[in-house]
Write a protein that holds these residues in place. Structure first.
Motif, mmCIF file in Angstrom:
data_model
loop_
_atom_site.group_PDB
_atom_site.id
_atom_site.type_symbol
_atom_site.label_atom_id
_atom_site.label_comp_id
_atom_site.label_asym_id
_atom_site.label_seq_id
_atom_site.Cartn_x
_atom_site.Cartn_y
_atom_site.Cartn_z
ATOM 1 N N ASP A 168 19.073 4.589 -2.701
ATOM 2 C CA ASP A 168 19.057 5.425 -2.478
ATOM 3 C C ASP A 168 19.087 6.542 -1.732
ATOM 4 O O ASP A 168 17.804 6.401 -1.743
ATOM 5 C CB ASP A 168 18.818 5.375 -4.585
ATOM 6 C CG ASP A 168 19.276 6.850 -5.232
ATOM 7 O OD1 ASP A 168 19.444 7.733 -4.287
ATOM 8 O OD2 ASP A 168 18.487 8.000 -6.389
ATOM 9 N N PHE A 169 19.465 7.390 -1.186
ATOM 10 C CA PHE A 169 19.756 7.820 0.294
ATOM 11 C C PHE A 169 19.358 10.090 -0.709
ATOM 12 O O PHE A 169 19.407 10.519 0.007
ATOM 13 C CB PHE A 169 19.798 8.030 1.029
ATOM 14 C CG PHE A 169 19.759 6.952 1.822
ATOM 15 C CD1 PHE A 169 18.191 7.164 2.122
ATOM 16 C CD2 PHE A 169 20.534 5.951 1.907
ATOM 17 C CE1 PHE A 169 18.263 5.424 2.434
ATOM 18 C CE2 PHE A 169 20.513 4.215 2.330
ATOM 19 C CZ PHE A 169 19.465 4.423 2.545
ATOM 20 N N SER A 170 18.987 9.895 -2.160
ATOM 21 C CA SER A 170 19.077 11.287 -3.088
ATOM 22 C C SER A 170 17.936 11.384 -2.698
ATOM 23 O O SER A 170 16.749 11.046 -1.297
ATOM 24 C CB SER A 170 19.196 11.334 -4.320
ATOM 25 O OG SER A 170 18.506 10.256 -5.282
ATOM 26 N N THR A 171 17.039 12.503 -3.314
ATOM 27 C CA THR A 171 15.824 12.787 -2.802
ATOM 28 C C THR A 171 14.783 12.811 -4.878
ATOM 29 O O THR A 171 15.480 13.047 -5.031
ATOM 30 C CB THR A 171 15.518 14.627 -2.832
ATOM 31 O OG1 THR A 171 16.721 15.177 -1.949
ATOM 32 C CG2 THR A 171 14.057 15.120 -2.502
ATOM 33 N N PRO A 172 14.001 11.987 -4.062
ATOM 34 C CA PRO A 172 13.908 11.683 -3.033
ATOM 35 C C PRO A 172 14.187 9.878 -2.834
ATOM 36 O O PRO A 172 14.538 9.297 -3.583
ATOM 37 C CB PRO A 172 11.909 10.958 -3.618
ATOM 38 C CG PRO A 172 11.872 10.411 -4.881
ATOM 39 C CD PRO A 172 13.127 11.639 -4.720
ATOM 40 N N PRO A 173 14.573 9.328 -1.283
ATOM 41 C CA PRO A 173 14.658 8.223 -1.162
ATOM 42 C C PRO A 173 14.428 7.248 -1.694
ATOM 43 O O PRO A 173 13.016 6.985 -1.633
ATOM 44 C CB PRO A 173 14.824 8.324 1.002
ATOM 45 C CG PRO A 173 14.049 8.562 1.090
ATOM 46 C CD PRO A 173 13.599 10.244 -0.300
ATOM 47 N N SER A 174 15.144 5.933 -1.774
ATOM 48 C CA SER A 174 14.362 4.879 -2.269
ATOM 49 C C SER A 174 15.092 3.622 -1.545
ATOM 50 O O SER A 174 16.262 3.696 -1.425
ATOM 51 C CB SER A 174 13.809 4.756 -3.978
ATOM 52 O OG SER A 174 15.612 4.551 -4.429
ATOM 53 N N VAL A 175 15.103 2.431 -1.718
ATOM 54 C CA VAL A 175 15.336 1.198 -1.846
ATOM 55 C C VAL A 175 14.576 0.046 -2.835
ATOM 56 O O VAL A 175 13.363 0.706 -2.833
ATOM 57 C CB VAL A 175 15.692 0.788 -0.292
ATOM 58 C CG1 VAL A 175 15.894 1.528 0.803
ATOM 59 C CG2 VAL A 175 13.720 0.741 0.041
#
Length: 282
Positions: free
Chosen positions: A95-102
């Motif tokens: 998920d590269f929205s704000t904040p990005p996450s994996v």
């Protein structure tokens, strides 16, 4: 009364005493020789075990080092500071929205109902861990593959992988959105964290030991080593030439030497040494 019975003469007693003394002295000499041989053999075996254990430790740790990736932090003739992988998992969602996450796999649920723990206990990623995430970018091109270095700002242990519902960890990277691109990190990417360690020597009870430290003092791992040149590093590039540039190191030549105050049958100090070349992961 019985007559004519004779005892031992003084000469006979002296002969027996001398012969007996010679036998005892010879037996003591044999025992002393056997003791010296046993002591020398024990010192030899101890030295061999020490050097081989030390090499096994260093080989297991240093073969994962990527010099070109910046894993070698400081290097000298008798110490080496590196960052080593300590935790590992695989991305199952991004998920590269704000904040990005994996989202990374925490445990595998097996078909028989058992659980395979790949990130159990202290082995799990935690907040403030420094991690590398593999960015494949274009799948058919290897030249643009990189490891993204980031710091975990938050860990959510309540999520699952969308593919199969396996327990997972969601790793967030607040304020680090510029490091990620939507097509760079995908499902199946590797994620690894590292810690920084220094390998060198330390003295304990008057003896020198191979030791490792993180941010605190050295912790002895094996020894004793020779007091002056027990541990030596030589750093070589891909062509085998000696280099002092951290990112050029392709081979690390390691020498371990032991020494003791025990003398062998030739009157020399019992000692042993092992020299190996460890190829780094470049």
């Amino acid at each position: 009364m019985t007559r004519g019975r004779r005892g031992f003469t003084l000469i006979e007693l002296l002969i027996v005493t001398v012969l007996g003394s010679l036998v005892v002295l010879a037996s003591i000499q044999v025992l002393l020789v056997n003791r010296r041989v046993y002591t020398a053999q024990a010192a030899t075996i101890s030295g061999q075990q020490t050097t081989r254990m030390g090499i096994e430790i260093l080989f297991a740790e240093l073969r994962e080092v990527s010099a070109s990736g910046g894993d070698i932090l400081e290097m000298s003739a008798d110490s080496l500071r590196v960052r080593l992988m300590r935790k590992f998992s695989i991305v199952c969602a991004t998920d590269f929205s704000t904040p990005p996450s994996v989202t990374v796999i925490r445990d595998f649920l097996l078909n028989n109902g058992d659980t395979l723990y790949i990130m159990g206990g202290t082995n799990r990623f935690a907040q403030s861990d420094s991690v590398f995430i593999f960015a494949d970018n274009r799948e058919n091109t290897m030249n643009d593959d990189v490891w993204i270095g980031a710091e975990i700002s938050l860990v959510d242990p309540t999520v699952t992988c969308p593919q199969d519902g396996d327990p997972a960890l969601k790793l967030e990277f607040n304020g680090q959105g510029a490091l990620f691109a939507a097509d760079s990190v995908g499902v199946g990417a590797a994620v690894r964290s590292f810690e920084k360690f220094t390998f060198g020597t330390t003295t304990m009870n008057g003896d020198v030991y191979l030791a490792r430290r993180d941010t605190a003092s050295y912790v002895p791992m094996t020894g004793p080593l020779a007091p002056t040149d027990g541990l030596a590093f030589v750093y070589r590039d891909a062509m085998g030439n000696v280099t002092n540039v951290e990112t050029d190191v392709a081979q690390i030549e390691v020498t371990l030497r032991t020494g003791s105050g025990v003398l062998n049958s030739l009157g020399r100090m019992v000692q042993d040494s092992v020299q190996v070349w460890i190829h780094t992961r470049n």
